[in-house]
Design a protein around this motif. Structure first.
Motif, PDB file in Angstrom:
ATOM      1  N   ALA A 167      -0.626   9.887   5.187  1.00 60.34           N
ATOM      2  CA  ALA A 167      -0.711   9.455   3.793  1.00 60.34           C
ATOM      3  C   ALA A 167      -2.137   9.582   3.269  1.00 60.34           C
ATOM      4  O   ALA A 167      -2.359  10.070   2.149  1.00 60.34           O
ATOM      5  CB  ALA A 167      -0.214   8.021   3.661  1.00 60.34           C
ATOM      6  N   LEU A 168      -3.112   9.160   4.061  1.00 58.80           N
ATOM      7  CA  LEU A 168      -4.494   9.216   3.600  1.00 58.80           C
ATOM      8  C   LEU A 168      -5.018  10.649   3.562  1.00 58.80           C
ATOM      9  O   LEU A 168      -5.749  11.025   2.645  1.00 58.80           O
ATOM     10  CB  LEU A 168      -5.374   8.342   4.490  1.00 58.80           C
ATOM     11  CG  LEU A 168      -5.122   6.842   4.336  1.00 58.80           C
ATOM     12  CD1 LEU A 168      -5.962   6.049   5.336  1.00 58.80           C
ATOM     13  CD2 LEU A 168      -5.409   6.375   2.917  1.00 58.80           C
ATOM     14  N   ASN A 169      -4.645  11.448   4.532  1.00 54.44           N
ATOM     15  CA  ASN A 169      -5.061  12.856   4.510  1.00 54.44           C
ATOM     16  C   ASN A 169      -4.482  13.584   3.309  1.00 54.44           C
ATOM     17  O   ASN A 169      -5.143  14.425   2.687  1.00 54.44           O
ATOM     18  CB  ASN A 169      -4.647  13.559   5.800  1.00 54.44           C
ATOM     19  CG  ASN A 169      -5.452  13.093   7.001  1.00 54.44           C
ATOM     20  OD1 ASN A 169      -6.556  12.578   6.854  1.00 54.44           O
ATOM     21  ND2 ASN A 169      -4.907  13.259   8.194  1.00 54.44           N
ATOM     22  N   ALA A 170      -3.241  13.254   2.943  1.00 51.19           N
ATOM     23  CA  ALA A 170      -2.615  13.870   1.775  1.00 51.19           C
ATOM     24  C   ALA A 170      -3.325  13.485   0.480  1.00 51.19           C
ATOM     25  O   ALA A 170      -3.275  14.236  -0.511  1.00 51.19           O
ATOM     26  CB  ALA A 170      -1.144  13.467   1.694  1.00 51.19           C
ATOM     27  N   LEU A 171      -3.998  12.334   0.486  1.00 48.31           N
ATOM     28  CA  LEU A 171      -4.768  11.894  -0.682  1.00 48.31           C
ATOM     29  C   LEU A 171      -6.224  12.339  -0.611  1.00 48.31           C
ATOM     30  O   LEU A 171      -7.060  11.903  -1.406  1.00 48.31           O
ATOM     31  CB  LEU A 171      -4.705  10.368  -0.786  1.00 48.31           C
ATOM     32  CG  LEU A 171      -3.327   9.781  -1.109  1.00 48.31           C
ATOM     33  CD1 LEU A 171      -3.343   8.261  -0.938  1.00 48.31           C
ATOM     34  CD2 LEU A 171      -2.873  10.168  -2.505  1.00 48.31           C
ATOM     35  N   SER A 172      -6.542  13.227   0.347  1.00 48.44           N
ATOM     36  CA  SER A 172      -7.882  13.804   0.525  1.00 48.44           C
ATOM     37  C   SER A 172      -8.907  12.788   1.018  1.00 48.44           C
ATOM     38  O   SER A 172     -10.074  12.818   0.623  1.00 48.44           O
ATOM     39  CB  SER A 172      -8.372  14.461  -0.775  1.00 48.44           C
ATOM     40  OG  SER A 172      -7.507  15.507  -1.165  1.00 48.44           O
ATOM     41  N   PHE A 173      -8.466  11.889   1.907  1.00 46.42           N
ATOM     42  CA  PHE A 173      -9.381  10.953   2.542  1.00 46.42           C
ATOM     43  C   PHE A 173      -9.571  11.318   4.003  1.00 46.42           C
ATOM     44  O   PHE A 173      -8.609  11.635   4.699  1.00 46.42           O
ATOM     45  CB  PHE A 173      -8.853   9.512   2.448  1.00 46.42           C
ATOM     46  CG  PHE A 173      -9.109   8.855   1.125  1.00 46.42           C
ATOM     47  CD1 PHE A 173     -10.246   8.091   0.927  1.00 46.42           C
ATOM     48  CD2 PHE A 173      -8.224   9.030   0.073  1.00 46.42           C
ATOM     49  CE1 PHE A 173     -10.490   7.483  -0.290  1.00 46.42           C
ATOM     50  CE2 PHE A 173      -8.461   8.433  -1.152  1.00 46.42           C
ATOM     51  CZ  PHE A 173      -9.595   7.656  -1.341  1.00 46.42           C
ATOM     52  N   GLU A 218       0.815  -1.213   0.000  1.00 45.38           N
ATOM     53  CA  GLU A 218       0.000   0.000   0.000  1.00 45.38           C
ATOM     54  C   GLU A 218       0.850   1.265   0.000  1.00 45.38           C
ATOM     55  O   GLU A 218       0.445   2.298  -0.540  1.00 45.38           O
ATOM     56  CB  GLU A 218      -0.956   0.013   1.196  1.00 45.38           C
ATOM     57  CG  GLU A 218      -0.315   0.047   2.568  1.00 45.38           C
ATOM     58  CD  GLU A 218      -0.087  -1.337   3.151  1.00 45.38           C
ATOM     59  OE1 GLU A 218       0.112  -1.434   4.378  1.00 45.38           O
ATOM     60  OE2 GLU A 218      -0.100  -2.329   2.379  1.00 45.38           O
ATOM     61  N   TRP A 219       2.050   1.193   0.589  1.00 43.12           N
ATOM     62  CA  TRP A 219       2.882   2.394   0.660  1.00 43.12           C
ATOM     63  C   TRP A 219       3.358   2.824  -0.724  1.00 43.12           C
ATOM     64  O   TRP A 219       3.520   4.017  -1.000  1.00 43.12           O
ATOM     65  CB  TRP A 219       4.060   2.153   1.599  1.00 43.12           C
ATOM     66  CG  TRP A 219       3.579   1.920   2.998  1.00 43.12           C
ATOM     67  CD1 TRP A 219       3.438   0.716   3.626  1.00 43.12           C
ATOM     68  CD2 TRP A 219       3.115   2.908   3.923  1.00 43.12           C
ATOM     69  NE1 TRP A 219       2.924   0.896   4.895  1.00 43.12           N
ATOM     70  CE2 TRP A 219       2.724   2.228   5.096  1.00 43.12           C
ATOM     71  CE3 TRP A 219       3.007   4.293   3.875  1.00 43.12           C
ATOM     72  CZ2 TRP A 219       2.221   2.901   6.209  1.00 43.12           C
ATOM     73  CZ3 TRP A 219       2.521   4.957   4.988  1.00 43.12           C
ATOM     74  CH2 TRP A 219       2.129   4.264   6.134  1.00 43.12           C
ATOM     75  N   ASP A 220       3.575   1.880  -1.604  1.00 43.99           N
ATOM     76  CA  ASP A 220       3.886   2.218  -2.991  1.00 43.99           C
ATOM     77  C   ASP A 220       2.641   2.721  -3.705  1.00 43.99           C
ATOM     78  O   ASP A 220       2.694   3.718  -4.434  1.00 43.99           O
ATOM     79  CB  ASP A 220       4.448   0.993  -3.714  1.00 43.99           C
ATOM     80  CG  ASP A 220       4.745   1.281  -5.182  1.00 43.99           C
ATOM     81  OD1 ASP A 220       5.565   2.182  -5.445  1.00 43.99           O
ATOM     82  OD2 ASP A 220       4.155   0.610  -6.045  1.00 43.99           O
ATOM     83  N   ILE A 221       1.507   2.082  -3.495  1.00 47.33           N
ATOM     84  CA  ILE A 221       0.270   2.487  -4.165  1.00 47.33           C
ATOM     85  C   ILE A 221      -0.133   3.899  -3.764  1.00 47.33           C
ATOM     86  O   ILE A 221      -0.692   4.646  -4.574  1.00 47.33           O
ATOM     87  CB  ILE A 221      -0.850   1.469  -3.848  1.00 47.33           C
ATOM     88  CG1 ILE A 221      -0.471   0.089  -4.409  1.00 47.33           C
ATOM     89  CG2 ILE A 221      -2.182   1.913  -4.429  1.00 47.33           C
ATOM     90  CD1 ILE A 221      -1.418  -1.025  -3.997  1.00 47.33           C
ATOM     91  N   PHE A 222       0.156   4.317  -2.535  1.00 41.12           N
ATOM     92  CA  PHE A 222      -0.143   5.678  -2.098  1.00 41.12           C
ATOM     93  C   PHE A 222       0.536   6.726  -2.990  1.00 41.12           C
ATOM     94  O   PHE A 222       0.085   7.877  -3.057  1.00 41.12           O
ATOM     95  CB  PHE A 222       0.318   5.898  -0.657  1.00 41.12           C
ATOM     96  CG  PHE A 222      -0.535   5.223   0.393  1.00 41.12           C
ATOM     97  CD1 PHE A 222      -1.863   4.932   0.163  1.00 41.12           C
ATOM     98  CD2 PHE A 222       0.018   4.894   1.619  1.00 41.12           C
ATOM     99  CE1 PHE A 222      -2.641   4.314   1.137  1.00 41.12           C
ATOM    100  CE2 PHE A 222      -0.745   4.280   2.607  1.00 41.12           C
ATOM    101  CZ  PHE A 222      -2.075   3.992   2.365  1.00 41.12           C
ATOM    102  N   LYS A 223       1.628   6.340  -3.651  1.00 43.99           N
ATOM    103  CA  LYS A 223       2.362   7.296  -4.480  1.00 43.99           C
ATOM    104  C   LYS A 223       1.630   7.642  -5.771  1.00 43.99           C
ATOM    105  O   LYS A 223       1.987   8.624  -6.437  1.00 43.99           O
ATOM    106  CB  LYS A 223       3.745   6.738  -4.821  1.00 43.99           C
ATOM    107  CG  LYS A 223       4.633   6.483  -3.611  1.00 43.99           C
ATOM    108  CD  LYS A 223       5.925   5.804  -4.023  1.00 43.99           C
ATOM    109  CE  LYS A 223       6.776   5.408  -2.834  1.00 43.99           C
ATOM    110  NZ  LYS A 223       7.990   4.652  -3.257  1.00 43.99           N
TER     111      LYS A 223
END
Length: 201
Positions: free
Chosen positions: A175-181, A141-146
């Protein structure tokens, strides 16, 4: 498949409903299952959402026969591929229960690798919009977050996270907040945990 991890997945999906399928509203029309293992989540989702289009991804060769059988029973499509931020090739680290197998990046297919597709492609195969993304990919998931831009195509997220390489629960939230979740539920355990989140677009 009858290892302990497979049995755990069965109870998680069908008995405990850890991904909150029965609590989703509105009903999802498109569902993406990353880290499908033998397909219990996709089967459970099919039982609750009979009209949904469901795509399941699983790179581990050890479970593909069982996943194929369950995909036929559940009427969902499966891909014997990993998912990452970018397309490429991976190998499997599969030394324990099948639901704990991990991927490791490879330089090329010449090393006997398994294909990896980028998250954007997986979303595009569902028409460019994923109403529900379930993710349990043992640290990938850490790669997918990119894949920042691709995440705009996801509405609801249900995932198991893994605190690999010294990462913390705060890193998950960041990570999730940076993706607007917005995180609506979080259960922290030793080295891993569960998150439900909703895109705020």
């Amino acid at each position: 498949m009858g290892d302990h991890g497979t049995k755990e997945d069965f109870f998680s999906c069908f008995v405990d409903d850890v991904y909150g399928l029965t609590k989703l509203a509105p009903q999802p029309r498109t569902i993406l299952d990353i880290g499908a293992n033998v397909g219990f989540f996709s089967l459970a989702a099919r039982g609750i959402f009979p009209e949904a289009q469901i795509h399941a991804y699983e790179p581990n060769p050890r479970v593909l026969d069982a996943l194929h059988a369950n995909s036929l029973a559940g009427g969902f499509q499966f891909y014997p591929e990993a998912v990452g931020a970018a397309a490429g090739w991976v190998s499997m680290i599969d030394q324990s229960d099948s639901n704990q197998a991990q991927t490791s990046a490879l330089g090329s297919a010449d090393q006997g690798g398994i294909a990896q597709v980028d998250l954007a492609t997986a979303i595009e195969r569902l028409g460019g919009q994923v109403d529900l993304l379930k993710m349990d990919c043992e640290g990938a998931e850490w790669d997918i977050f990119k894949a920042v831009d691709a995440w705009h195509g996801v509405r609801e997220l249900r995932m198991e996270y893994h605190l690999t390489n010294g990462r913390t629960v705060a890193d998950v939230r960041h990570a999730l907040n940076a993706l607007s979740f917005d995180i609506t539920r979080q259960i922290d355990q030793q080295g891993f945990g569960l998150v439900w989140a909703t895109h705020t677009r």
